[in-house]
Design a protein around this motif. Sequence first.
Motif, PDB file in Angstrom:
ATOM      1  N   ILE A 194       5.059   4.797   1.656  1.00  0.00           N
ATOM      2  CA  ILE A 194       4.425   5.816   2.487  1.00  0.00           C
ATOM      3  C   ILE A 194       5.080   5.833   3.857  1.00  0.00           C
ATOM      4  O   ILE A 194       5.400   4.773   4.418  1.00  0.00           O
ATOM      5  CB  ILE A 194       2.896   5.578   2.620  1.00  0.00           C
ATOM      6  N   LEU A 195       5.324   7.012   4.390  1.00  0.00           N
ATOM      7  CA  LEU A 195       5.985   7.141   5.684  1.00  0.00           C
ATOM      8  C   LEU A 195       5.007   6.795   6.818  1.00  0.00           C
ATOM      9  O   LEU A 195       3.805   7.033   6.702  1.00  0.00           O
ATOM     10  CB  LEU A 195       6.498   8.573   5.863  1.00  0.00           C
ATOM     11  N   PRO A 196       5.519   6.253   7.924  1.00  0.00           N
ATOM     12  CA  PRO A 196       4.657   5.857   9.049  1.00  0.00           C
ATOM     13  C   PRO A 196       3.780   6.994   9.572  1.00  0.00           C
ATOM     14  O   PRO A 196       2.615   6.777   9.891  1.00  0.00           O
ATOM     15  CB  PRO A 196       5.664   5.392  10.110  1.00  0.00           C
ATOM     16  N   GLU A 197       4.344   8.217   9.639  1.00  0.00           N
ATOM     17  CA  GLU A 197       3.544   9.326  10.166  1.00  0.00           C
ATOM     18  C   GLU A 197       2.399   9.687   9.207  1.00  0.00           C
ATOM     19  O   GLU A 197       1.343  10.162   9.632  1.00  0.00           O
ATOM     20  CB  GLU A 197       4.415  10.558  10.424  1.00  0.00           C
ATOM     21  N   ALA A 198       2.615   9.433   7.908  1.00  0.00           N
ATOM     22  CA  ALA A 198       1.549   9.682   6.938  1.00  0.00           C
ATOM     23  C   ALA A 198       0.426   8.661   7.098  1.00  0.00           C
ATOM     24  O   ALA A 198      -0.755   8.999   7.024  1.00  0.00           O
ATOM     25  CB  ALA A 198       2.105   9.636   5.516  1.00  0.00           C
ATOM     26  N   VAL A 199       0.810   7.408   7.340  1.00  0.00           N
ATOM     27  CA  VAL A 199      -0.180   6.351   7.571  1.00  0.00           C
ATOM     28  C   VAL A 199      -1.000   6.682   8.821  1.00  0.00           C
ATOM     29  O   VAL A 199      -2.235   6.573   8.831  1.00  0.00           O
ATOM     30  CB  VAL A 199       0.492   4.975   7.730  1.00  0.00           C
ATOM     31  N   ALA A 200      -0.318   7.109   9.869  1.00  0.00           N
ATOM     32  CA  ALA A 200      -0.999   7.438  11.125  1.00  0.00           C
ATOM     33  C   ALA A 200      -1.966   8.592  10.932  1.00  0.00           C
ATOM     34  O   ALA A 200      -3.094   8.576  11.446  1.00  0.00           O
ATOM     35  CB  ALA A 200       0.029   7.781  12.196  1.00  0.00           C
ATOM     36  N   TRP A 201      -1.557   9.598  10.172  1.00  0.00           N
ATOM     37  CA  TRP A 201      -2.427  10.758   9.950  1.00  0.00           C
ATOM     38  C   TRP A 201      -3.661  10.367   9.143  1.00  0.00           C
ATOM     39  O   TRP A 201      -4.784  10.770   9.460  1.00  0.00           O
ATOM     40  CB  TRP A 201      -1.646  11.856   9.227  1.00  0.00           C
ATOM     41  N   LEU A 202      -3.458   9.573   8.100  1.00  0.00           N
ATOM     42  CA  LEU A 202      -4.585   9.133   7.286  1.00  0.00           C
ATOM     43  C   LEU A 202      -5.555   8.290   8.103  1.00  0.00           C
ATOM     44  O   LEU A 202      -6.776   8.419   7.977  1.00  0.00           O
ATOM     45  CB  LEU A 202      -4.086   8.330   6.077  1.00  0.00           C
TER      46      LEU A 202
END
Length: 338
Positions: free
Chosen positions: A161-169
Amino acid sequence: MKLQARDAEAFVRKPRPDIRAVLLFGSDAGLIRERAKAVAASVVEDLSDPFRVTTLTGAQLQDDPARLADEAAAIALTGGRRVVMISGAGDRLAKLFQGFLDDPLGDALVVVEAGELAARSSLRGAFEDCSVAAAIGCYADDARALQTLIETMVAEAGKRILPEAVAWLTDNLGTDRMVTRGEIAKLLLYKGEDATPISLDDCEAVVGDSSTMFLDDAAFAAFGGDFNALTDALTRCENAGESPVAILRVAQKHGQKLHLAAAQTETGGRVDPTRLGVHWTRKAGFERQMRQWSSTRLMRALEILTDAELTAKSTGMPAAAACGDALLRIARAARVAR
């Protein structure tokens, strides 16, 4: 014994062999249920096994206190250690558990689910002061814990999972552990055999920055008596631009589903929450609320919500205040019913 937050996950996966009882309490109902199942599964792999798993409620123990010792001492017909799972416990059962823990019969593992308990709670004290029992607080995930959960579930599924996806979740998922796991599982299912990392677009396509989820969170928190989750959900609704009337209407729909379920149960029927339109990730929470509310009390809750909508539309009282007051009244009523 009192278990520290940092030790909780390791303990629930593999509790000490001499532990006879575990108390799970706090504001996160999803996490309480998740950990209760994990503790029980450390003893009995199949929790649907009727010979090795007994499920009771706090109300049943109040009516028949001897049931606790009887179930704990019972021997499984198929062999193996048994589990006794108890939901809806509170301080009213403190003396019963104190007596049991002073001299526990049999070898069953007793797993107890409660709501929020104060630091001076007599039930907490009974478990914290016993060397063969454990008390574990279960509270809403903070950002770091939520990020760890996301990354762990993704890694266990063999994906990235990409870092920006983790941050958004982390910013957009709710605070209830069970709901969070359901949303991540849905995301992983959506990704399927795609070997590319989970992206921000993937997250928005599946989870979405959905204010509907926040509206549902508010309704579930109110009828579940979870003040912390209710405050969080109302804040998210406000930030998403949802109107107080929309929040009240979703709460009314939730109350109507509970009322239909209660009416069917009280006449001897069986209820499948998913047939009422309840999402599978919220099924366990809905079933807990079914045990908390009677049809009569639900009618009063629906009256409170209807009155609040009329107040919001036709008086000078701020709509947000009318909405918040109504949901808090319902949450207080739910807490009393635990």
